[in-house]
Design a protein around this motif. Structure first.
Motif, short mmCIF file in Angstrom:
data_model
loop_
_atom_site.label_atom_id
_atom_site.label_comp_id
_atom_site.label_asym_id
_atom_site.label_seq_id
_atom_site.Cartn_x
_atom_site.Cartn_y
_atom_site.Cartn_z
N ARG A 3 0.84 -1.21 0.00
CA ARG A 3 0.00 0.00 0.00
C ARG A 3 0.86 1.25 0.00
O ARG A 3 1.95 1.27 0.59
CB ARG A 3 -0.92 0.00 1.23
N LEU A 4 0.31 2.27 -0.62
CA LEU A 4 1.03 3.54 -0.75
C LEU A 4 0.07 4.67 -0.40
O LEU A 4 -1.03 4.73 -0.95
CB LEU A 4 1.48 3.64 -2.21
N LEU A 51 -0.06 8.73 -0.51
CA LEU A 51 0.60 9.95 -0.98
C LEU A 51 -0.12 11.11 -0.31
O LEU A 51 -1.30 11.34 -0.58
CB LEU A 51 0.50 10.05 -2.51
N VAL A 75 2.26 9.40 -9.78
CA VAL A 75 1.01 8.65 -10.03
C VAL A 75 0.95 8.23 -11.51
O VAL A 75 0.52 7.13 -11.84
CB VAL A 75 -0.22 9.49 -9.62
N LEU A 102 3.14 5.23 -11.78
CA LEU A 102 2.49 4.06 -11.16
C LEU A 102 1.40 3.51 -12.06
O LEU A 102 1.20 2.29 -12.13
CB LEU A 102 1.89 4.45 -9.80
N ARG A 117 0.95 -3.37 -8.94
CA ARG A 117 1.00 -1.99 -8.46
C ARG A 117 0.57 -1.91 -6.99
O ARG A 117 -0.36 -2.61 -6.61
CB ARG A 117 0.01 -1.19 -9.31
N PRO A 118 1.24 -1.08 -6.16
CA PRO A 118 0.74 -0.93 -4.79
C PRO A 118 -0.65 -0.26 -4.80
O PRO A 118 -0.94 0.57 -5.68
CB PRO A 118 1.76 -0.01 -4.11
N GLU A 119 -1.48 -0.67 -3.85
CA GLU A 119 -2.80 -0.04 -3.71
C GLU A 119 -2.56 1.41 -3.25
O GLU A 119 -2.06 1.62 -2.13
CB GLU A 119 -3.59 -0.81 -2.67
N THR A 120 -2.87 2.36 -4.11
CA THR A 120 -2.43 3.74 -3.86
C THR A 120 -3.60 4.66 -3.50
O THR A 120 -4.62 4.68 -4.19
CB THR A 120 -1.70 4.30 -5.11
N THR A 121 -3.41 5.43 -2.44
CA THR A 121 -4.40 6.45 -2.08
C THR A 121 -3.69 7.80 -2.04
O THR A 121 -2.63 7.93 -1.42
CB THR A 121 -5.02 6.16 -0.70
N TYR A 122 -4.29 8.76 -2.72
CA TYR A 122 -3.74 10.11 -2.73
C TYR A 122 -4.61 10.96 -1.80
O TYR A 122 -5.84 11.01 -1.96
CB TYR A 122 -3.79 10.64 -4.17
N VAL A 163 -6.45 7.02 -9.79
CA VAL A 163 -6.04 6.85 -8.38
C VAL A 163 -7.19 7.22 -7.45
O VAL A 163 -8.03 8.07 -7.79
CB VAL A 163 -4.77 7.70 -8.09
#
Ligand SMILES: Cc1cc2nc3c(=O)[nH]c(=O)nc-3n(C[C@H](O)[C@H](O)[C@H](O)COP(=O)(O)OP(=O)(O)OC[C@H]3O[C@@H](n4cnc5c(N)ncnc54)[C@H](O)[C@@H]3O)c2cc1C
Length: 282
Positions: free
Chosen positions: A120-121, A123, A137, A140, A148-153, A174
């Protein structure tokens, strides 16, 4: 300084033409210039220096994160808050005017990913601190979803009127969330409140990486939150700097060595991305 720049193959310097320079909210603008060589060199989280060619005031360039860069069209974008002499002058520049640009400078986000592939990421951006995240992003988004890491901005601002560029991030697919201090959009409160929703207390250990950029008090709060939750956190600093090339030492920060003593690092060449657990947060 020019000789020093010319010796470096990873760095471009030259005159660039302004393609656009538009307000994106009351105090921030997005500037686009044509700089194909820079666009093909820059990596997410690196920055550039911009300086007006007209006159010697201000004498020094000003550092800005590369927000977007397209090697095919040569278009390079930066987002800037209008705060003082240099940025006020930049705000008056018109389409077709020329600026001096040099870069890419600094280490970029890749230093935070060395030897690891987190699941997980998060940002975490405050205000104009969003600028170094868009290219990341974009990168990614090129990785197959399964890898890909599960990404939350997470973006924090004072109010909805300053919640800028969310559509740019969402267009890349994202999960983009907002916290506003006045509650006019998203979570009411600070961006760390939105971060706490993502990593609740008492949950199992997270295989996650937190990356943050924004004003110092926000970075301190994000770093402290990460330490409490046992999360690895890297921060991109915006320490005022003069040369951007490691020569003037005006951007040093205190940094903890392997044996626990304090040393100094230059934000321009050793950063701007640093392991938050190595920085002095007082
Ligand atoms: C690596 C890096 C990346 C950056 N990326 C961005 C970006 O993408 N967008 C953006 O808007 N800004 C960014 N900044 C900050 C930006 O460089 C400054 O806001 C800018 O140099 C101010 O120039 P000025 O001439 O308008 O202000 P000045 O006239 O130099 O200063 C005006 C006021 O702002 C304060 N100030 C100046 N620079 C800073 C700073 N870095 N941090 C805190 N206070 C400061 C001064 O002390 C003064 O009070 C970045 C800085 C660094 C080091």
């Amino acid at each position: 300084m020019i000789e020093h720049i010319e010796q470096r193959k990873d760095l471009w310097t030259g005159e660039v033409e302004i393609l656009s320079n538009e307000p994106i909210c009351d105090s921030m603008r997005k500037i686009a210039v044509r700089a194909p060589e820079f666009a093909s060199l820059v990596k997410p989280g690196q920055f550039l220096m911009l300086r007006s060619l007209d006159g010697a005031d201000p004498l020094l360039g000003r550092p800005f994160a590369a927000y977007d860069a397209d090697p095919e069209t040569g278009r390079v974008e930066a987002i800037y808050a209008i705060v003082g002499k240099g940025t006020n002058r930049l705000a008056r520049a018109r389409v077709g005017d020329k600026l001096a640009l040099w870069g890419p400078l600094g280490n970029g986000w890749e230093v935070a990913f060395r030897d690891k592939s987190p699941k997980r990421l998060a940002l975490v951006a405050g205000g104009v601190g969003l600028a170094p995240f868009y290219l990341l992003v974009k990168e990614l988004a090129k990785i197959p979803e399964s890898e890909r890491p599960e990404t939350t901005y997470l973006f924090g601002s004072r109010s909805a009127s300053r919640a800028i560029c969310l559509d740019d991030f969402r267009a890349l697919g994202v999960d983009a969330r907002v916290a506003t201090e006045d509650g006019s959009l998203g979570t009411k409160g600070f961006v760390t409140d939105a971060l706490a929703d993502l990593f609740p207390a008492g949950a199992e250990a997270f295989d996650a990486l937190v990356l943050a950029c924004g004003p110092s008090p926000m970075l301190r709060a994000v770093a402290n939150f990460a330490f409490e939750r046992g999360l690895e956190c890297w921060t991109s600093l915006e320490s005022p700097m003069a040369c951007g090339m490691g020569m003037c030492f005006s951007c040093v920060v205190e940094w903890k060595t392997d044996d626990g003593t304090w040393d100094y690092k230059r934000t321009c060449v050793d950063g701007p991305v640093f392991d938050a657990s190595r920085l002095k947060w007082n």
